[in-house]
Scaffold this motif. Structure first.
Motif, PDB file in Angstrom:
ATOM      1  N   HIS A 563       1.078  -1.271  -0.159  1.00 59.20           N
ATOM      2  CA  HIS A 563       0.122   0.248   0.179  1.00 59.20           C
ATOM      3  C   HIS A 563       0.918   1.183   0.103  1.00 59.20           C
ATOM      4  O   HIS A 563       0.422   2.389   0.582  1.00 59.20           O
ATOM      5  N   GLY A 564       2.304   1.063   0.045  1.00 66.11           N
ATOM      6  CA  GLY A 564       2.989   2.021   0.297  1.00 66.11           C
ATOM      7  C   GLY A 564       3.161   2.711   1.324  1.00 66.11           C
ATOM      8  O   GLY A 564       4.503   3.585   1.169  1.00 66.11           O
ATOM      9  N   GLY A 565       3.218   2.174   1.998  1.00 66.31           N
ATOM     10  CA  GLY A 565       2.966   2.451   3.802  1.00 66.31           C
ATOM     11  C   GLY A 565       4.645   1.589   4.391  1.00 66.31           C
ATOM     12  O   GLY A 565       5.687   1.404   3.584  1.00 66.31           O
ATOM     13  N   HIS A 566       4.826   1.781   5.548  1.00 65.85           N
ATOM     14  CA  HIS A 566       5.682   1.095   5.965  1.00 65.85           C
ATOM     15  C   HIS A 566       5.640   0.867   7.541  1.00 65.85           C
ATOM     16  O   HIS A 566       4.667   1.363   8.092  1.00 65.85           O
ATOM     17  N   LEU A 567       6.035  -0.863   8.036  1.00 66.69           N
ATOM     18  CA  LEU A 567       6.324  -1.052   9.490  1.00 66.69           C
ATOM     19  C   LEU A 567       7.526  -1.098   9.860  1.00 66.69           C
ATOM     20  O   LEU A 567       8.043  -1.008   9.615  1.00 66.69           O
ATOM     21  N   GLN A 568       7.374  -0.646  11.261  1.00 69.08           N
ATOM     22  CA  GLN A 568       8.508  -0.185  12.050  1.00 69.08           C
ATOM     23  C   GLN A 568       8.460  -0.462  13.440  1.00 69.08           C
ATOM     24  O   GLN A 568       7.256  -0.384  13.700  1.00 69.08           O
ATOM     25  N   ALA A 569       8.760  -1.111  14.047  1.00 65.35           N
ATOM     26  CA  ALA A 569       9.263  -1.427  15.836  1.00 65.35           C
ATOM     27  C   ALA A 569      10.040  -0.244  16.358  1.00 65.35           C
ATOM     28  O   ALA A 569      11.341  -0.224  15.705  1.00 65.35           O
ATOM     29  N   LEU A 570       9.631  -0.025  17.155  1.00 66.87           N
ATOM     30  CA  LEU A 570       9.892   1.635  18.290  1.00 66.87           C
ATOM     31  C   LEU A 570      10.087   0.788  19.674  1.00 66.87           C
ATOM     32  O   LEU A 570       8.850   0.256  20.089  1.00 66.87           O
ATOM     33  N   GLU A 571      11.337   0.735  20.212  1.00 65.84           N
ATOM     34  CA  GLU A 571      11.214   0.514  21.392  1.00 65.84           C
ATOM     35  C   GLU A 571      10.561   1.397  22.461  1.00 65.84           C
ATOM     36  O   GLU A 571      11.002   2.689  22.649  1.00 65.84           O
ATOM     37  N   ASN A 572      10.026   1.826  23.469  1.00 63.79           N
ATOM     38  CA  ASN A 572       9.120   2.464  24.267  1.00 63.79           C
ATOM     39  C   ASN A 572      10.784   2.599  25.475  1.00 63.79           C
ATOM     40  O   ASN A 572      11.071   1.700  25.681  1.00 63.79           O
ATOM     41  N   PRO A 573      10.905   3.903  25.743  1.00 65.35           N
ATOM     42  CA  PRO A 573      11.426   4.237  26.787  1.00 65.35           C
ATOM     43  C   PRO A 573      11.849   3.282  28.198  1.00 65.35           C
ATOM     44  O   PRO A 573      12.153   3.203  29.283  1.00 65.35           O
ATOM     45  N   GLY A 574       9.854   3.619  29.157  1.00 71.07           N
ATOM     46  CA  GLY A 574       9.855   2.690  29.530  1.00 71.07           C
ATOM     47  C   GLY A 574       9.424   1.459  29.514  1.00 71.07           C
ATOM     48  O   GLY A 574       8.501   1.144  30.646  1.00 71.07           O
ATOM     49  N   GLY A 575       9.582   0.904  28.327  1.00 70.55           N
ATOM     50  CA  GLY A 575       9.737  -0.637  28.143  1.00 70.55           C
ATOM     51  C   GLY A 575       8.229  -0.909  27.614  1.00 70.55           C
ATOM     52  O   GLY A 575       7.320  -0.906  27.175  1.00 70.55           O
ATOM     53  N   GLY A 576       8.109  -2.422  27.113  1.00 72.70           N
ATOM     54  CA  GLY A 576       6.953  -2.884  25.322  1.00 72.70           C
ATOM     55  C   GLY A 576       8.368  -2.201  24.214  1.00 72.70           C
ATOM     56  O   GLY A 576       8.892  -1.417  23.890  1.00 72.70           O
TER      57      GLY A 576
END
Length: 596
Positions: A563-576
């Motif tokens: 669909h012309g988009g992006h999927l990425q994983a970001l680590e949360n500062p407080g965990g998760g």
């Protein structure tokens, strides 16, 4: 998602050729890699099942430390990248000479017209891959010695790709006349109960001394374990020592069908075969000689010679034989028309061959789509089961009101329709039909997907909150595929919260970034990502769940990128972790209506 401190050194990475597919490779070689992990507890070891192109790419990129591959592929990797064999597998089926790799050419037992390799002329033969050593190259050499060039004398030479099981089934079904299998694969399939060996016959069958399987060719050394040029020598020595110390009755040896490891054998016979076939390191020998040109284009050369002869005669007699000249011109004109007709037929043949190749390319997608079918259907079928159980509990408790039960049955029907839509879309994809997209209100798709997870969130005691921005522009997307992405991400977030009910909840948010892109965030407060999970998060069949298939995030990324988009994983500062989906807004579209 798993947590844990990163090891001081990365695990030992072993690339294994999955000639019968990843599941077979895991069953056969995972115990051996686990044995190495136990011998190197400070590092551990991981296995990477690879096909032939994947093996080449992994060695070129240096993403593995060792490779365990077939004999022919090793010779190519040795010449191309400088890998070095450090041990040779001693198979439980090895012949008295220690060799155990060969080819078996099989036909149906009722084919009385096929008794020897020479009978394969003008027949259709199926092999696994042109670069497969036991699965084609050894048989190629044996056919040449029998007077059959598979690239010239066969009616058709086809390649099925891995796994090799397809070759035996194609022969059994009669879609091809003969098939090439790696030695002992026929016996393995029979032992697994997947075929009846009485329905097959081995062409030119021979049984080398001490070898339990029927083959059609000579035998060559077994698979080597090789190290890359960049692999430290101390590590290579330690791995060799560990393998040499493995008992022949160790579970890893039994799973792999071998009796241990031995010093590297002589692979000169493999070089001799490759030199004869002019492949691998000896591809340079394919220099075109004048004899080859004459054999390939003799018709054109003969025509040119005749034309020159005709022109010489014509030049000598032009002034004296006007009538003869006229007749010769007419003959030349007829030859030209014939040549044009031949060229037209050749072009028609080329077009028909191209159509056949396109059809095969479309069908090859079916394997990939079949893998995702079970995973995608899990969602609507799970929803149907949940609604059905809810209706049952209410009926058993006598608390089910007609309007509530009617609503539940409508929901069941809707999910059944959704499952049918998934099947229809996969069928269309196999036929290479373009997925229909239309302006989609992202918030509506999010609500529809999250509604399926609310019951589980409540039962797990995990808060599931929505923060949907108002006034978002629509996105050009397929609603069912976007809902599938949201559903996968939310379920993964809930999985990450297992065992941490007090650690927070799962939040789903929509909005726009500074560039105007529509953004969807699914945030959890789970254990976060390990170093290995960060590197392989979107790799197919990689999972951190005990019962996971490892397809969810790979499918999600494919859908989003389509669909012309992006999927990425970001680590949360407080965990998760926050899984972020970015989709381009539909150009020229108005803003979606938001109703709370």
């Amino acid at each position: 998602m798993m947590a844990g401190a990163a090891a001081a050194e990365p695990p030992i990475r072993v690339g294994v050729l999955a000639y019968r597919g990843g599941d077979h490779a895991n069953a056969v070689w995972e115990p051996t890699v686990r044995y190495l992990a136990e011998r190197f507890p400070e590092r551990g070891a991981v296995m990477l099942p690879l096909d032939l192109p994947g093996m080449d790419a992994a060695v070129r990129a240096g993403s593995v430390d060792f490779v365990l591959t077939n004999t022919g592929n090793y010779v190519e990797l040795e010449a191309r990248y400088g890998v070095t064999r450090i041990a040779t597998l001693h198979g439980s089926r090895s012949a008295a000479s220690g060799a155990s790799v060969g080819s078996t050419l099989i036909v149906r037992a009722d084919r009385g017209d096929l008794q020897a390799l020479g009978d394969l002329k003008a027949k259709t033969v199926l092999a696994v891959d042109p670069d497969a050593f036991g699965g084609f190259q050894v048989a190629w050499g044996e056919m040449l010695r029998a007077g059959v060039d598979p690239y010239r004398d066969l009616k058709d030479l086809r390649f099925s790709g891995f796994p090799v099981d397809r070759v035996a089934f194609a022969v059994e079904e009669g879609t091809v006349d003969a098939g090439v299998l790696r030695a002992c694969v026929l016996e393995e399939l029979a032992a697994e109960g997947r075929l009846d060996p009485a329905r097959f016959r081995v062409l030119g069958a021979r049984r080398p001394a001490g070898f339990p399987c029927a083959v059609s060719t000579d035998l060559y050394p077994d698979w080597p374990l090789a190290r890359l040029a960049a692999t430290p020598e101390d590590l290579a020595k330690a791995v060799v020592v560990a393998l040499f110390q493995m008992r022949d009755d160790h579970p890893a040896a039994r799973a792999g069908g071998y009796e241990g490891w031995t010093v590297p054998l002589d692979y000169q016979p493999v070089h001799a075969l490759f030199r004869e076939l002019r492949i691998g390191p000896y591809r340079y020998l394919r220099e075109v000689s004048l004899l080859d040109v004459a054999r390939e284009h003799w018709e054109w050369l003969a025509a040119a010679a005749l034309a020159l002869l005709w022109w010489a005669v014509h030049s000598l007699r032009v002034e004296h034989l006007i009538k003869v000249r006229t007749a010769e011109l007419r003959e030349a004109n007829r030859e030209l028309l014939h040549e044009m007709a031949e060229r037209h037929r050749a072009e028609e043949t080329a077009r028909e061959r191209q159509k056949e190749m396109d059809h095969v390319a479309r069908l090859s997608i079916l394997g990939e789509m079949a893998s995702s079918l079970a995973h995608e259907l899990n969602q609507p079928l799970g929803a149907i089961a949940n609604y059905a159980r809810g209706c049952t509990r209410r009926l058993e408790a006598g608390a089910g009101r007609p309007e509530e039960l009617a609503e539940a049955t409508r929901a069941i029907a809707a999910q059944a329709d959704r499952a049918a839509q998934i099947i229809a879309r996969i069928r269309d994809f196999v036929r290479k039909r373009t997925v229909a997209v239309e302006p989609l209100a992202l918030n509506e798709a999010v609500r529809g997907a999250v509604a399926l997870c609310e019951g589980r969130a409540r039962s797990d005691g995990v808060p599931l909150t929505l923060d949907l921005a108002e006034g978002l522009p629509p996105v050009m997307a397929d609603r069912l595929q976007i809902e599938q992405v949201v559903l996968n991400l939310v379920k993964n977030a809930l999985d990450a919260m297992e065992g941490r009910p007090a650690g927070g909840g799962v939040a789903v948010r929509t909005g726009r970034d500074a560039g105007g892109t529509v953004v969807l965030d699914v945030r959890d407060r789970g254990h976060g990502l390990s170093a290995e999970a960060r590197d392989r998060l979107f790799t197919p069949f990689f999972t951190t769940k005990a019962a996971g298939m490892g397809l969810g995030l790979s499918i999600c990324r494919s859908i989003v990128e389509a669909h012309g988009g992006h999927l990425q994983a970001l680590e949360n500062p407080g965990g998760g972790v926050t899984m972020r989906v970015s989709l381009p807004a539909a150009g020229g579209q108005g803003r979606e209506d938001h109703a709370g």
